[in-house]
Design a protein around this motif. Structure first.
Motif, PDB file in Angstrom:
ATOM      1  N   PHE A   1     -20.540  74.005  24.678  1.00 60.29           N
ATOM      2  CA  PHE A   1     -20.243  72.614  25.011  1.00 60.29           C
ATOM      3  C   PHE A   1     -18.946  72.508  25.803  1.00 60.29           C
ATOM      4  O   PHE A   1     -18.848  71.718  26.744  1.00 60.29           O
ATOM      5  N   HIS A   2     -17.951  73.291  25.442  1.00 59.03           N
ATOM      6  CA  HIS A   2     -16.676  73.268  26.154  1.00 59.03           C
ATOM      7  C   HIS A   2     -16.862  73.707  27.609  1.00 59.03           C
ATOM      8  O   HIS A   2     -16.325  73.082  28.529  1.00 59.03           O
ATOM      9  N   VAL A   3     -17.623  74.774  27.814  1.00 54.11           N
ATOM     10  CA  VAL A   3     -17.874  75.255  29.176  1.00 54.11           C
ATOM     11  C   VAL A   3     -18.632  74.202  29.968  1.00 54.11           C
ATOM     12  O   VAL A   3     -18.301  73.918  31.124  1.00 54.11           O
ATOM     13  N   TRP A   4     -19.657  73.578  29.368  1.00 52.56           N
ATOM     14  CA  TRP A   4     -20.436  72.541  30.048  1.00 52.56           C
ATOM     15  C   TRP A   4     -19.557  71.327  30.386  1.00 52.56           C
ATOM     16  O   TRP A   4     -19.638  70.786  31.478  1.00 52.56           O
ATOM     17  N   HIS A   5     -18.715  70.929  29.448  1.00 46.95           N
ATOM     18  CA  HIS A   5     -17.833  69.782  29.665  1.00 46.95           C
ATOM     19  C   HIS A   5     -16.833  70.078  30.787  1.00 46.95           C
ATOM     20  O   HIS A   5     -16.593  69.227  31.656  1.00 46.95           O
ATOM     21  N   GLN A   6     -16.259  71.259  30.800  1.00 48.86           N
ATOM     22  CA  GLN A   6     -15.322  71.636  31.852  1.00 48.86           C
ATOM     23  C   GLN A   6     -16.018  71.709  33.208  1.00 48.86           C
ATOM     24  O   GLN A   6     -15.457  71.307  34.227  1.00 48.86           O
ATOM     25  N   TYR A   7     -17.246  72.206  33.229  1.00 42.34           N
ATOM     26  CA  TYR A   7     -18.019  72.268  34.476  1.00 42.34           C
ATOM     27  C   TYR A   7     -18.252  70.874  35.028  1.00 42.34           C
ATOM     28  O   TYR A   7     -18.067  70.626  36.222  1.00 42.34           O
ATOM     29  N   LEU A   8     -18.633  69.932  34.167  1.00 49.48           N
ATOM     30  CA  LEU A   8     -18.910  68.577  34.634  1.00 49.48           C
ATOM     31  C   LEU A   8     -17.654  67.838  35.077  1.00 49.48           C
ATOM     32  O   LEU A   8     -17.704  67.015  35.987  1.00 49.48           O
ATOM     33  N   THR A   9     -16.531  68.105  34.438  1.00 50.09           N
ATOM     34  CA  THR A   9     -15.311  67.365  34.775  1.00 50.09           C
ATOM     35  C   THR A   9     -14.560  67.962  35.959  1.00 50.09           C
ATOM     36  O   THR A   9     -13.882  67.222  36.666  1.00 50.09           O
ATOM     37  N   THR A  10     -14.659  69.261  36.186  1.00 48.00           N
ATOM     38  CA  THR A  10     -13.858  69.880  37.240  1.00 48.00           C
ATOM     39  C   THR A  10     -14.631  70.174  38.518  1.00 48.00           C
ATOM     40  O   THR A  10     -14.020  70.480  39.529  1.00 48.00           O
ATOM     41  N   THR A  11     -15.945  70.077  38.512  1.00 49.49           N
ATOM     42  CA  THR A  11     -16.745  70.407  39.684  1.00 49.49           C
ATOM     43  C   THR A  11     -16.932  69.170  40.544  1.00 49.49           C
ATOM     44  O   THR A  11     -17.195  68.081  40.037  1.00 49.49           O
ATOM     45  N   SER A  12     -16.822  69.353  41.857  1.00 46.48           N
ATOM     46  CA  SER A  12     -16.978  68.224  42.770  1.00 46.48           C
ATOM     47  C   SER A  12     -18.432  67.761  42.814  1.00 46.48           C
ATOM     48  O   SER A  12     -19.352  68.500  42.457  1.00 46.48           O
ATOM     49  N   GLN A  13     -18.623  66.545  43.285  1.00 46.31           N
ATOM     50  CA  GLN A  13     -19.969  65.950  43.343  1.00 46.31           C
ATOM     51  C   GLN A  13     -20.867  66.735  44.300  1.00 46.31           C
ATOM     52  O   GLN A  13     -22.054  66.895  44.041  1.00 46.31           O
ATOM     53  N   ARG A  14     -20.323  67.222  45.396  1.00 50.92           N
ATOM     54  CA  ARG A  14     -21.098  68.005  46.364  1.00 50.92           C
ATOM     55  C   ARG A  14     -21.619  69.291  45.734  1.00 50.92           C
ATOM     56  O   ARG A  14     -22.783  69.653  45.913  1.00 50.92           O
ATOM     57  N   THR A  15     -20.773  69.966  44.986  1.00 51.93           N
ATOM     58  CA  THR A  15     -21.183  71.205  44.339  1.00 51.93           C
ATOM     59  C   THR A  15     -22.202  70.944  43.234  1.00 51.93           C
ATOM     60  O   THR A  15     -23.135  71.725  43.052  1.00 51.93           O
ATOM     61  N   LEU A  16     -22.052  69.843  42.503  1.00 50.36           N
ATOM     62  CA  LEU A  16     -23.042  69.484  41.485  1.00 50.36           C
ATOM     63  C   LEU A  16     -24.405  69.223  42.119  1.00 50.36           C
ATOM     64  O   LEU A  16     -25.442  69.613  41.565  1.00 50.36           O
ATOM     65  N   LEU A  17     -24.425  68.589  43.280  1.00 46.51           N
ATOM     66  CA  LEU A  17     -25.679  68.336  43.978  1.00 46.51           C
ATOM     67  C   LEU A  17     -26.325  69.639  44.432  1.00 46.51           C
ATOM     68  O   LEU A  17     -27.545  69.817  44.294  1.00 46.51           O
ATOM     69  N   LEU A  18     -25.524  70.563  44.951  1.00 49.02           N
ATOM     70  CA  LEU A  18     -26.061  71.864  45.348  1.00 49.02           C
ATOM     71  C   LEU A  18     -26.605  72.623  44.146  1.00 49.02           C
ATOM     72  O   LEU A  18     -27.654  73.282  44.231  1.00 49.02           O
ATOM     73  N   ASP A  19     -25.909  72.542  43.006  1.00 50.64           N
ATOM     74  CA  ASP A  19     -26.386  73.215  41.800  1.00 50.64           C
ATOM     75  C   ASP A  19     -27.689  72.617  41.300  1.00 50.64           C
ATOM     76  O   ASP A  19     -28.582  73.344  40.843  1.00 50.64           O
ATOM     77  N   ALA A  20     -27.831  71.294  41.394  1.00 45.43           N
ATOM     78  CA  ALA A  20     -29.087  70.657  40.982  1.00 45.43           C
ATOM     79  C   ALA A  20     -30.231  71.088  41.891  1.00 45.43           C
ATOM     80  O   ALA A  20     -31.353  71.341  41.422  1.00 45.43           O
ATOM     81  N   PHE A  21     -29.976  71.194  43.195  1.00 39.65           N
ATOM     82  CA  PHE A  21     -31.010  71.653  44.125  1.00 39.65           C
ATOM     83  C   PHE A  21     -31.389  73.102  43.846  1.00 39.65           C
ATOM     84  O   PHE A  21     -32.559  73.478  43.917  1.00 39.65           O
ATOM     85  N   MET A  22     -30.398  73.931  43.506  1.00 44.48           N
ATOM     86  CA  MET A  22     -30.694  75.331  43.180  1.00 44.48           C
ATOM     87  C   MET A  22     -31.515  75.431  41.899  1.00 44.48           C
ATOM     88  O   MET A  22     -32.425  76.277  41.807  1.00 44.48           O
ATOM     89  N   ALA A  23     -31.251  74.578  40.923  1.00 41.45           N
ATOM     90  CA  ALA A  23     -32.064  74.565  39.696  1.00 41.45           C
ATOM     91  C   ALA A  23     -33.498  74.136  40.023  1.00 41.45           C
ATOM     92  O   ALA A  23     -34.460  74.691  39.470  1.00 41.45           O
ATOM     93  N   PHE A  24     -33.652  73.168  40.927  1.00 37.79           N
ATOM     94  CA  PHE A  24     -34.989  72.751  41.352  1.00 37.79           C
ATOM     95  C   PHE A  24     -35.721  73.901  42.037  1.00 37.79           C
ATOM     96  O   PHE A  24     -36.922  74.109  41.808  1.00 37.79           O
ATOM     97  N   LEU A  25     -35.035  74.677  42.871  1.00 31.99           N
ATOM     98  CA  LEU A  25     -35.673  75.812  43.540  1.00 31.99           C
ATOM     99  C   LEU A  25     -36.096  76.887  42.553  1.00 31.99           C
ATOM    100  O   LEU A  25     -37.156  77.509  42.719  1.00 31.99           O
ATOM    101  N   VAL A  26     -35.303  77.103  41.513  1.00 30.22           N
ATOM    102  CA  VAL A  26     -35.700  78.061  40.471  1.00 30.22           C
ATOM    103  C   VAL A  26     -36.956  77.562  39.762  1.00 30.22           C
ATOM    104  O   VAL A  26     -37.885  78.340  39.491  1.00 30.22           O
TER     105      VAL A  26
END
Length: 169
Positions: free
Chosen positions: A45-70
């Protein structure tokens, strides 16, 4: 959920936070620091929370697209295993398109997130003559600008899909 968050808002010393983390700190509050005897779920949970709070919106969008491709690649592979692979070229082309697009997106993510981190931290790129102009263009430490990285991504995607469509025959 709001009362849990407000109860964790006052800051306390690390000794009291460590001694009470296992019994009174709820999982949804997200501890600032983890103790040596934290559970696996608290760490995740700590890692997930830190990822959501410190990652930019652009990078989160790219990560969501990569999850969709998987997901798309997994569905195509599962369909090939369960239903058969009669038009094998079609399966191979679709699967390679998903994997290739994943690789191109990962490359775009690495190029754009590394220049964001360098610009945000003010590392060695700011020192020296003209350092701020280099960071402003996003070319810190020999990298490329966001526009150039995206143009390369689009060009690579066009080439990839051209070959995939040609391979279907």
């Amino acid at each position: 959920m709001a009362p849990k968050r407000s109860s964790a808002a006052p800051s306390s010393t690390s000794a009291t936070a460590t001694s009470t983390s296992s019994s009174t700190t709820p999982l949804s509050s997200g501890p600032r620091t983890l103790s040596a005897n934290s559970s696996v779920s608290e760490i995740a949970f700590h890692v997930w929370h830190q990822y959501l709070t410190t990652t930019s919106q652009r990078t989160l969008l790219l990560d969501a697209f990569m999850a969709f491709l998987v997901l798309v690649g997994g569905v195509q592979f599962a369909y090939c295993v369960l239903a058969g692979n009669y038009p094998f070229n079609a399966f191979l082309s679709g699967f390679c398109a998903a994997v290739g697009q994943f690789v191109l997106t990962a490359s775009l993510r690495m190029q754009t997130s590394s220049s964001e981190r360098t610009g945000a931290t003010g590392g060695s790129a700011n020192s020296g003559k003209g350092g701020k102009a280099v960071v402003a263009r996003g070319e810190a430490d020999g990298g490329v600008s966001h526009e150039r990285a995206f143009a390369d991504y689009i060009f690579g995607s066009l080439i990839l899909h051209f070959f995939c469509i040609n391979f279907i025959n």
